[in-house]
Design a protein around this motif. Structure first.
Motif, PDB file in Angstrom:
ATOM      1  N   GLY A  18       0.675  -1.146   0.137  1.00 19.80           N
ATOM      2  CA  GLY A  18      -0.017   0.006   0.109  1.00 19.80           C
ATOM      3  C   GLY A  18       0.699   1.265   0.126  1.00 19.80           C
ATOM      4  N   LYS A  64       3.767   1.580  -4.543  1.00 19.33           N
ATOM      5  CA  LYS A  64       5.083   1.161  -5.254  1.00 19.33           C
ATOM      6  C   LYS A  64       4.353   1.147  -7.125  1.00 19.33           C
ATOM      7  N   GLY A  65       3.157   0.326  -6.911  1.00 21.16           N
ATOM      8  CA  GLY A  65       2.525   0.166  -8.329  1.00 21.16           C
ATOM      9  C   GLY A  65       2.075   1.776  -8.784  1.00 21.16           C
ATOM     10  N   THR A  66       1.497   2.696  -8.135  1.00 18.97           N
ATOM     11  CA  THR A  66       1.223   3.872  -8.689  1.00 18.97           C
ATOM     12  C   THR A  66       2.514   4.615  -9.233  1.00 18.97           C
ATOM     13  N   THR A 101       5.846  -8.519  -9.774  1.00 13.98           N
ATOM     14  CA  THR A 101       5.594  -9.803  -9.415  1.00 13.98           C
ATOM     15  C   THR A 101       4.258 -10.136  -9.026  1.00 13.98           C
ATOM     16  N   ARG A 157      -1.440 -12.265 -10.136  1.00 13.25           N
ATOM     17  CA  ARG A 157      -2.764 -11.886 -10.391  1.00 13.25           C
ATOM     18  C   ARG A 157      -3.323 -12.523 -11.638  1.00 13.25           C
ATOM     19  N   MET A 205       0.691 -14.503   2.437  1.00 17.89           N
ATOM     20  CA  MET A 205       2.064 -14.874   2.494  1.00 17.89           C
ATOM     21  C   MET A 205       2.793 -14.879   1.283  1.00 17.89           C
ATOM     22  N   VAL A 216       4.571 -15.952  -1.922  1.00 14.72           N
ATOM     23  CA  VAL A 216       4.490 -17.436  -2.843  1.00 14.72           C
ATOM     24  C   VAL A 216       5.983 -18.002  -2.824  1.00 14.72           C
ATOM     25  N   GLY A 255       7.978  -5.220  -6.368  1.00 15.34           N
ATOM     26  CA  GLY A 255       7.444  -6.371  -5.405  1.00 15.34           C
ATOM     27  C   GLY A 255       8.459  -7.423  -5.525  1.00 15.34           C
ATOM     28  N   ARG A 263      11.847  -9.909  -2.152  1.00 11.55           N
ATOM     29  CA  ARG A 263      11.180  -9.662  -0.944  1.00 11.55           C
ATOM     30  C   ARG A 263      11.582 -10.282   0.378  1.00 11.55           C
ATOM     31  N   GLN A 271      15.777 -13.975  -2.056  1.00 13.05           N
ATOM     32  CA  GLN A 271      15.681 -13.485  -3.478  1.00 13.05           C
ATOM     33  C   GLN A 271      16.352 -12.273  -3.863  1.00 13.05           C
ATOM     34  N   ARG A 315      -8.518   0.652  -2.095  1.00 13.17           N
ATOM     35  CA  ARG A 315      -7.920   0.597  -3.458  1.00 13.17           C
ATOM     36  C   ARG A 315      -8.961  -0.125  -4.469  1.00 13.17           C
ATOM     37  N   TYR A 335      -6.372   2.889  -8.502  1.00 12.51           N
ATOM     38  CA  TYR A 335      -7.110   4.076  -7.931  1.00 12.51           C
ATOM     39  C   TYR A 335      -7.432   3.871  -6.632  1.00 12.51           C
ATOM     40  N   ARG A 383      -8.941  -5.812  -5.110  1.00 14.02           N
ATOM     41  CA  ARG A 383      -8.132  -6.968  -4.849  1.00 14.02           C
ATOM     42  C   ARG A 383      -8.558  -7.927  -3.741  1.00 14.02           C
ATOM     43  N   ARG A 406       0.013  -9.251   5.659  1.00 17.25           N
ATOM     44  CA  ARG A 406       0.955  -8.715   4.522  1.00 17.25           C
ATOM     45  C   ARG A 406       2.221  -7.406   5.593  1.00 17.25           C
ATOM     46  N   GLN A 448       3.345  12.012   0.808  1.00 17.80           N
ATOM     47  CA  GLN A 448       3.191  13.183  -0.007  1.00 17.80           C
ATOM     48  C   GLN A 448       2.313  12.809  -0.903  1.00 17.80           C
TER      49      GLN A 448
HETATM   50  P1  AP5 Z   1      -0.425   1.079  -4.630  1.00 16.79           P
HETATM   51  O1  AP5 Z   1       0.219   2.026  -5.778  1.00 16.79           O
HETATM   52  O2  AP5 Z   1      -1.246   0.182  -5.200  1.00 16.79           O
HETATM   53  O3  AP5 Z   1       0.569   0.522  -3.536  1.00 16.79           O
HETATM   54  P2  AP5 Z   1       1.579  -0.911  -3.515  1.00 16.79           P
HETATM   55  O4  AP5 Z   1       2.894  -0.305  -3.084  1.00 16.79           O
HETATM   56  O5  AP5 Z   1       1.832  -1.306  -5.101  1.00 16.79           O
HETATM   57  O6  AP5 Z   1       0.924  -1.820  -2.713  1.00 16.79           O
HETATM   58  P3  AP5 Z   1       0.836  -3.447  -2.989  1.00 16.79           P
HETATM   59  O7  AP5 Z   1      -0.465  -3.724  -2.058  1.00 16.79           O
HETATM   60  O8  AP5 Z   1       0.426  -3.727  -4.524  1.00 16.79           O
HETATM   61  O9  AP5 Z   1       1.833  -3.994  -2.474  1.00 16.79           O
HETATM   62  P4  AP5 Z   1       2.051  -5.739  -2.144  1.00 16.79           P
HETATM   63  O10 AP5 Z   1       3.447  -5.572  -1.883  1.00 16.79           O
HETATM   64  O11 AP5 Z   1       1.239  -5.909  -1.026  1.00 16.79           O
HETATM   65  O12 AP5 Z   1       1.418  -6.267  -3.237  1.00 16.79           O
HETATM   66  P5  AP5 Z   1       1.885  -7.119  -4.549  1.00 16.79           P
HETATM   67  O13 AP5 Z   1       1.165  -6.969  -5.535  1.00 16.79           O
HETATM   68  O14 AP5 Z   1       3.472  -6.767  -4.981  1.00 16.79           O
HETATM   69  O15 AP5 Z   1      -1.084   1.986  -3.704  1.00 16.79           O
HETATM   70  C1  AP5 Z   1      -1.959   1.564  -2.574  1.00 16.79           C
HETATM   71  C2  AP5 Z   1      -3.441   2.526  -2.604  1.00 16.79           C
HETATM   72  O16 AP5 Z   1      -2.837   3.772  -2.292  1.00 16.79           O
HETATM   73  C3  AP5 Z   1      -4.062   2.797  -4.165  1.00 16.79           C
HETATM   74  O17 AP5 Z   1      -5.501   2.927  -3.748  1.00 16.79           O
HETATM   75  C4  AP5 Z   1      -3.513   4.221  -4.531  1.00 16.79           C
HETATM   76  O18 AP5 Z   1      -4.284   4.876  -5.283  1.00 16.79           O
HETATM   77  C5  AP5 Z   1      -3.143   5.092  -3.149  1.00 16.79           C
HETATM   78  N1  AP5 Z   1      -2.087   5.798  -3.187  1.00 16.79           N
HETATM   79  C6  AP5 Z   1      -0.811   5.434  -3.917  1.00 16.79           C
HETATM   80  N2  AP5 Z   1       0.064   6.497  -3.510  1.00 16.79           N
HETATM   81  C7  AP5 Z   1      -0.861   7.643  -2.728  1.00 16.79           C
HETATM   82  C8  AP5 Z   1      -0.476   8.726  -2.341  1.00 16.79           C
HETATM   83  N3  AP5 Z   1       0.958   9.238  -2.288  1.00 16.79           N
HETATM   84  N4  AP5 Z   1      -1.341   9.616  -1.893  1.00 16.79           N
HETATM   85  C9  AP5 Z   1      -2.611   8.902  -1.305  1.00 16.79           C
HETATM   86  N5  AP5 Z   1      -2.876   7.870  -1.757  1.00 16.79           N
HETATM   87  C10 AP5 Z   1      -1.954   6.850  -2.627  1.00 16.79           C
HETATM   88  O19 AP5 Z   1       2.044  -8.588  -3.975  1.00 16.79           O
HETATM   89  C11 AP5 Z   1       0.807  -9.246  -3.675  1.00 16.79           C
HETATM   90  C12 AP5 Z   1       0.994 -10.733  -3.067  1.00 16.79           C
HETATM   91  O20 AP5 Z   1       1.672 -11.421  -4.144  1.00 16.79           O
HETATM   92  C13 AP5 Z   1       2.049 -10.838  -2.120  1.00 16.79           C
HETATM   93  O21 AP5 Z   1       1.295 -10.781  -0.628  1.00 16.79           O
HETATM   94  C14 AP5 Z   1       2.685 -12.281  -2.295  1.00 16.79           C
HETATM   95  O22 AP5 Z   1       1.502 -13.118  -1.604  1.00 16.79           O
HETATM   96  C15 AP5 Z   1       2.791 -12.136  -3.779  1.00 16.79           C
HETATM   97  N6  AP5 Z   1       3.945 -11.967  -4.289  1.00 16.79           N
HETATM   98  C16 AP5 Z   1       4.549 -10.786  -4.885  1.00 16.79           C
HETATM   99  N7  AP5 Z   1       5.660 -10.647  -5.089  1.00 16.79           N
HETATM  100  C17 AP5 Z   1       6.136 -11.750  -4.422  1.00 16.79           C
HETATM  101  C18 AP5 Z   1       7.526 -12.055  -4.212  1.00 16.79           C
HETATM  102  N8  AP5 Z   1       8.493 -11.494  -4.857  1.00 16.79           N
HETATM  103  N9  AP5 Z   1       7.839 -13.380  -3.509  1.00 16.79           N
HETATM  104  C19 AP5 Z   1       6.417 -13.830  -2.962  1.00 16.79           C
HETATM  105  N10 AP5 Z   1       5.523 -13.424  -3.294  1.00 16.79           N
HETATM  106  C20 AP5 Z   1       5.151 -12.408  -3.857  1.00 16.79           C
END
Ligand code: AP5
Ligand code: MG
Length: 216
Positions: free
Chosen positions: A10, A13-15, A31, A36, A57, A59, A85, A88, A92, A127, A137, A160, A172, A200
């Motif tokens: 959250g 990162k993705g944004t 990743t 997904r 958890m 993967v 991502g 982690r 890795q 989100r 978004y 999600r 998480r 910010q």
């Molecule tokens: P967003 O940009 O979506 O945040 P993010 O950092 O990308 O958050 P994620 O939840 O995607 O990170 P994650 O690491 O848990 O998930 P991932 O997909 O990598 O922003 C979040 C929200 O805030 C949005 O609504 C946005 O609009 C808002 N926002 C953004 N910036 C803002 C700002 N400045 N001000 C206000 N609002 C803002 O991983 C998911 C799962 O996949 C993991 O749990 C795991 O099971 C698996 N996985 C992925 N990678 C691995 C790996 N390397 N090894 C093992 N398992 C893995």
């Protein structure tokens, strides 16, 4: 430029990855998005990944490392990449060192976006994501122009599955603290770490990142 973007779930990162990838003309490799997509298509990879993701958890490493090793050999990474991502955990990170060294590549920057936990929970639970073009978004902080519809491609936005249960969100955050946070030290010691205040606005965060990366 070869960049990693790190930070808790959250953090944004993705944004930011979307903005950086467009500005610097490099692919955004996420990743989470890859898993997904595999889940949505019902592939073997998706079946393996789904239960871990829904529990908050990681993967298993062998699955994730193999995926990245293959992805980095593709031709669109010739001018660089932005990885979101991965890695982690330390295993890795060491695997990534080996993959990059085999490809005669090096990391240039590791961006760390930091945001306090209480804000992260609000960001995740509000989100909305486009299943087609992956644009992110937020119901309050970054709403689409038309409710429930992606501004860019017109697809219906989704929540999600790992953002809905409080238990999964909490897991998480815990997994991040335990497994991923130690990597900040790991990259700090290699003089690669760039810390960015993620509280910010989206535009200010991007401006801070660009100030560090400079012109491509
Ligand atoms: P967003 O940009 O979506 O945040 P993010 O950092 O990308 O958050 P994620 O939840 O995607 O990170 P994650 O690491 O848990 O998930 P991932 O997909 O990598 O922003 C979040 C929200 O805030 C949005 O609504 C946005 O609009 C808002 N926002 C953004 N910036 C803002 C700002 N400045 N001000 C206000 N609002 C803002 O991983 C998911 C799962 O996949 C993991 O749990 C795991 O099971 C698996 N996985 C992925 N990678 C691995 C790996 N390397 N090894 C093992 N398992 C893995
Ligand atoms: Mg993300």
């Amino acid at each position: 430029m070869n960049i990693l973007i790190m930070g808790p779930p959250g953090a944004g990162k993705g944004t930011q990855a979307e903005l950086i990838a467009a500005a610097y003309g490099i692919p955004h490799i996420s990743t989470g998005d890859m898993f997904r997509e595999a889940v949505a298509k019902g592939t073997e990879l998706g079946k393996k990944a789904q239960e871990y993701m829904n529990a908050g958890m990681l993967v298993p490493d062998e699955v994730t490392i193999g995926l990245i090793a293959e992805r980095l050999t593709r031709s669109d990474c010739e001018r660089g990449f932005l990885m979101d991502g991965f890695p982690r955990n330390i295993k890795q990170a060491e695997a990534l060192n080996n993959i990059l060294s085999d490809l005669h590549k090096e990391l240039d920057f590791v961006i760390n976006i930091y945001v306090p936990n209480e804000i992260l929970v609000d960001r995740m639970t509000g989100r909305l994501t486009c299943p087609e073009c992956k644009t992110v978004y937020h119901r309050t902080f970054q709403p689409p122009r038309q409710e429930g519809i992606c501004d860019k491609c017109g697809a219906s936005l989704q929540q999600r599955s790992d953002d809905t249960a409080v238990e999964t969100v909490r897991n998480r955050l815990e997994v991040y603290e335990k497994e991923t946070n130690p990597l900040l030290d790991y990259y700090q010691k290699r003089n690669l770490l760039v810390n960015i205040d993620g509280q910010q606005s989206r535009e200010q965060v991007f401006a801070s990142i660009k100030a560090h990366l400079g012109r491509a």
